[in-house]
Scaffold this motif. Structure first.
Motif, PDB file in Angstrom:
ATOM      1  N   PHE A   1      -1.945  22.105  18.630  1.00 35.56           N
ATOM      2  CA  PHE A   1      -1.922  22.813  19.900  1.00 35.56           C
ATOM      3  C   PHE A   1      -1.932  21.827  21.067  1.00 35.56           C
ATOM      4  O   PHE A   1      -1.196  21.991  22.047  1.00 35.56           O
ATOM      5  N   ARG A   2      -2.735  20.791  20.954  1.00 30.30           N
ATOM      6  CA  ARG A   2      -2.792  19.773  22.008  1.00 30.30           C
ATOM      7  C   ARG A   2      -1.475  19.011  22.112  1.00 30.30           C
ATOM      8  O   ARG A   2      -1.015  18.682  23.214  1.00 30.30           O
ATOM      9  N   MET A   3      -0.860  18.716  20.970  1.00 27.89           N
ATOM     10  CA  MET A   3       0.442  18.036  20.981  1.00 27.89           C
ATOM     11  C   MET A   3       1.486  18.881  21.705  1.00 27.89           C
ATOM     12  O   MET A   3       2.296  18.362  22.479  1.00 27.89           O
ATOM     13  N   LYS A   4       1.460  20.195  21.434  1.00 28.67           N
ATOM     14  CA  LYS A   4       2.421  21.086  22.071  1.00 28.67           C
ATOM     15  C   LYS A   4       2.142  21.211  23.574  1.00 28.67           C
ATOM     16  O   LYS A   4       3.064  21.295  24.378  1.00 28.67           O
ATOM     17  N   LYS A   5       0.869  21.225  23.939  1.00 27.73           N
ATOM     18  CA  LYS A   5       0.492  21.431  25.329  1.00 27.73           C
ATOM     19  C   LYS A   5       0.813  20.218  26.188  1.00 27.73           C
ATOM     20  O   LYS A   5       1.300  20.349  27.322  1.00 27.73           O
ATOM     21  N   THR A   6       0.542  19.013  25.665  1.00 27.67           N
ATOM     22  CA  THR A   6       0.734  17.789  26.447  1.00 27.67           C
ATOM     23  C   THR A   6       2.132  17.209  26.285  1.00 27.67           C
ATOM     24  O   THR A   6       2.509  16.286  27.017  1.00 27.67           O
ATOM     25  N   GLY A   7       2.888  17.725  25.312  1.00 32.74           N
ATOM     26  CA  GLY A   7       4.213  17.168  25.083  1.00 32.74           C
ATOM     27  C   GLY A   7       4.159  16.014  24.089  1.00 32.74           C
ATOM     28  O   GLY A   7       3.085  15.603  23.652  1.00 32.74           O
TER      29      GLY A   7
ATOM     30  N   MET B   1      -1.169   9.359  22.665  1.00 36.55           N
ATOM     31  CA  MET B   1      -2.209  10.378  22.553  1.00 36.55           C
ATOM     32  C   MET B   1      -2.282  10.923  21.134  1.00 36.55           C
ATOM     33  O   MET B   1      -3.362  11.128  20.573  1.00 36.55           O
ATOM     34  N   CYS B   2      -1.104  11.154  20.524  1.00 37.04           N
ATOM     35  CA  CYS B   2      -1.059  11.646  19.151  1.00 37.04           C
ATOM     36  C   CYS B   2      -1.700  10.641  18.194  1.00 37.04           C
ATOM     37  O   CYS B   2      -2.493  11.014  17.332  1.00 37.04           O
ATOM     38  N   ALA B   3      -1.364   9.372  18.368  1.00 41.88           N
ATOM     39  CA  ALA B   3      -1.917   8.329  17.510  1.00 41.88           C
ATOM     40  C   ALA B   3      -3.441   8.268  17.642  1.00 41.88           C
ATOM     41  O   ALA B   3      -4.160   8.104  16.652  1.00 41.88           O
TER      42      ALA B   3
ATOM     43  N   MET C   1      -5.487  10.756  18.486  1.00 36.45           N
ATOM     44  CA  MET C   1      -6.072  11.934  17.851  1.00 36.45           C
ATOM     45  C   MET C   1      -6.165  11.761  16.338  1.00 36.45           C
ATOM     46  O   MET C   1      -7.171  12.096  15.714  1.00 36.45           O
ATOM     47  N   ILE C   2      -5.090  11.224  15.743  1.00 41.38           N
ATOM     48  CA  ILE C   2      -5.082  11.036  14.291  1.00 41.38           C
ATOM     49  C   ILE C   2      -6.117   9.995  13.886  1.00 41.38           C
ATOM     50  O   ILE C   2      -6.841  10.176  12.894  1.00 41.38           O
ATOM     51  N   GLU C   3      -6.207   8.918  14.641  1.00 45.97           N
ATOM     52  CA  GLU C   3      -7.190   7.869  14.327  1.00 45.97           C
ATOM     53  C   GLU C   3      -8.617   8.421  14.376  1.00 45.97           C
ATOM     54  O   GLU C   3      -9.459   8.044  13.566  1.00 45.97           O
ATOM     55  N   MET C   4      -8.888   9.304  15.328  1.00 45.22           N
ATOM     56  CA  MET C   4     -10.224   9.884  15.449  1.00 45.22           C
ATOM     57  C   MET C   4     -10.570  10.768  14.251  1.00 45.22           C
ATOM     58  O   MET C   4     -11.740  10.884  13.866  1.00 45.22           O
ATOM     59  N   SER C   5      -9.554  11.384  13.642  1.00 41.88           N
ATOM     60  CA  SER C   5      -9.793  12.248  12.489  1.00 41.88           C
ATOM     61  C   SER C   5      -9.824  11.471  11.174  1.00 41.88           C
ATOM     62  O   SER C   5     -10.243  12.002  10.142  1.00 41.88           O
ATOM     63  N   GLU C   6      -9.368  10.218  11.206  1.00 41.94           N
ATOM     64  CA  GLU C   6      -9.375   9.390  10.001  1.00 41.94           C
ATOM     65  C   GLU C   6     -10.781   8.822   9.768  1.00 41.94           C
ATOM     66  O   GLU C   6     -11.415   8.325  10.696  1.00 41.94           O
ATOM     67  N   ASN C   7     -11.241   8.899   8.540  1.00 44.74           N
ATOM     68  CA  ASN C   7     -12.565   8.360   8.232  1.00 44.74           C
ATOM     69  C   ASN C   7     -12.548   7.487   6.979  1.00 44.74           C
ATOM     70  O   ASN C   7     -13.530   7.375   6.272  1.00 44.74           O
ATOM     71  N   ARG C   8     -11.376   6.880   6.705  1.00 41.76           N
ATOM     72  CA  ARG C   8     -11.252   6.071   5.491  1.00 41.76           C
ATOM     73  C   ARG C   8     -10.434   4.821   5.785  1.00 41.76           C
ATOM     74  O   ARG C   8      -9.349   4.900   6.353  1.00 41.76           O
ATOM     75  N   ASN C   9     -10.963   3.639   5.408  1.00 42.68           N
ATOM     76  CA  ASN C   9     -10.208   2.403   5.568  1.00 42.68           C
ATOM     77  C   ASN C   9      -9.439   2.107   4.278  1.00 42.68           C
ATOM     78  O   ASN C   9      -9.517   2.851   3.297  1.00 42.68           O
ATOM     79  N   TRP C  10      -8.701   0.977   4.271  1.00 42.15           N
ATOM     80  CA  TRP C  10      -7.846   0.664   3.130  1.00 42.15           C
ATOM     81  C   TRP C  10      -8.643   0.381   1.863  1.00 42.15           C
ATOM     82  O   TRP C  10      -8.217   0.742   0.757  1.00 42.15           O
ATOM     83  N   GLU C  11      -9.798  -0.266   1.990  1.00 48.51           N
ATOM     84  CA  GLU C  11     -10.624  -0.545   0.815  1.00 48.51           C
ATOM     85  C   GLU C  11     -11.134   0.752   0.192  1.00 48.51           C
ATOM     86  O   GLU C  11     -11.106   0.926  -1.036  1.00 48.51           O
TER      87      GLU C  11
ATOM     88  N   ARG D   1      -1.335   3.077  12.842  1.00 42.15           N
ATOM     89  CA  ARG D   1      -1.006   3.377  14.229  1.00 42.15           C
ATOM     90  C   ARG D   1       0.163   2.540  14.731  1.00 42.15           C
ATOM     91  O   ARG D   1       1.052   3.050  15.430  1.00 42.15           O
ATOM     92  N   ASN D   2       0.186   1.259  14.382  1.00 41.42           N
ATOM     93  CA  ASN D   2       1.239   0.363  14.871  1.00 41.42           C
ATOM     94  C   ASN D   2       2.628   0.809  14.418  1.00 41.42           C
ATOM     95  O   ASN D   2       3.586   0.808  15.199  1.00 41.42           O
ATOM     96  N   ILE D   3       2.732   1.183  13.129  1.00 41.08           N
ATOM     97  CA  ILE D   3       4.018   1.623  12.587  1.00 41.08           C
ATOM     98  C   ILE D   3       4.486   2.890  13.282  1.00 41.08           C
ATOM     99  O   ILE D   3       5.647   3.007  13.719  1.00 41.08           O
ATOM    100  N   PHE D   4       3.582   3.859  13.407  1.00 43.52           N
ATOM    101  CA  PHE D   4       3.957   5.129  14.026  1.00 43.52           C
ATOM    102  C   PHE D   4       4.377   4.938  15.486  1.00 43.52           C
ATOM    103  O   PHE D   4       5.437   5.408  15.908  1.00 43.52           O
ATOM    104  N   CYS D   5       3.562   4.244  16.248  1.00 43.52           N
ATOM    105  CA  CYS D   5       3.853   4.061  17.677  1.00 43.52           C
ATOM    106  C   CYS D   5       5.150   3.276  17.887  1.00 43.52           C
ATOM    107  O   CYS D   5       5.938   3.603  18.784  1.00 43.52           O
TER     108      CYS D   5
END
Length: 245
Positions: free
Chosen positions: A137-143, A148-150, A152-162, A185-189
């Motif tokens: 919903f936020r993605m749709k609202k802000t465009g 910003m998308c990256a 939001m996803i980082e904030m919801s992530e709770n697991r590192n590579w190890e 994040r780097n790849i996506f952005c």
């Protein structure tokens, strides 16, 4: 059942390298006309004056069989494949960059992979990044704001590579669905910014994919296939034998 009948009008059957039938959705002019003609007939015969048969509603036992499997493939499997291969890839490819650019963006959210069951059966599965309806919903609202998308996803992530590698090994040893890899994040952005693929249309397609995939999982629980029932039964038997031992 109605959706399955409608999608059948835009379904094309081809052969793969193993000479097996491959079903896929096509929305070219020919199949759109076929769909429109079929819908007109449906509307016509929905009129009570043209009621031709005294069909009775299907019972649960009648539905839970070939019909449920046919509907799962038509309404969910083929739609997901179309969204994955067309909307989230081919139709939105960026021609000035390497063709893999579209794959990079898509893999930031969805992974098409498989896992092995305890009886050595390979099960195909889609893995999704954790994105809640409120995030969409936020993605749709802000465009289509890449940063910003990256965030939001980082904030919801709770697991590192190890942690991911440890969990992956655990899931593999238990013959369960593997986890989704951590968000890069780097790849996506990088690819979302330079290609311009991250658009309102792309977000809409992603939302549709997530919605259909969630509905598919619910449908599988309501109407499990015979193979799924057998695997569950075998798993319970092994568990009982283990406890007896």
């Amino acid at each position: 059942m109605l959706l399955e009948a409608l999608l059948r009008q835009v379904t094309v059957i081809t052969k793969n390298a193993s000479d097996k039938a491959v079903y896929s959705l096509h929305f070219d002019k020919k199949h759109r006309r076929k769909l429109e003609a079929y819908v007109r007939l449906l509307l016509l015969f929905c009129d009570e004056r043209f009621k031709l048969t005294d069909e009775h509603p299907l019972s649960c036992s009648e539905y839970d069989g070939k019909i449920s499997k046919r509907i799962r493939k038509a309404v969910f499997d083929r739609v997901l494949q179309y969204l994955y291969k067309q909307n989230l890839y081919k139709e939105l490819k960026w021609r000035k960059e390497p063709f893999s650019a579209a794959k990079k963006i898509r893999s930031s959210f969805i992974s098409d992979t498989s896992y092995m069951t305890s009886d050595d059966k390979r099960i195909p599965v889609f893995l999704k990044r954790k994105i809640t309806p409120s995030m969409f919903f936020r993605m749709k609202k802000t465009g289509p704001d890449v940063e910003m998308c990256a965030s939001m996803i980082e904030m919801s992530e709770n697991r590192n590579w190890e942690e991911y590698k440890e969990l992956l090994e655990k899931k593999q040893s238990e013959h369960k669905v593997p986890p989704m890899a951590p968000f890069d994040r780097n790849i996506f952005c990088k690819f979302a910014s330079i290609t311009g693929l991250w658009t309102d249309d792309y977000i809409d397609s992603l939302m549709l994919f997530y919605r259909y995939h969630d509905m598919l999982l619910t449908y599988k629980k309501l109407y499990p296939s015979n193979k799924s029932k057998e695997r569950k039964a075998n798993g319970k038997n092994k568990s009982r034998n283990y406890h007896r031992g």
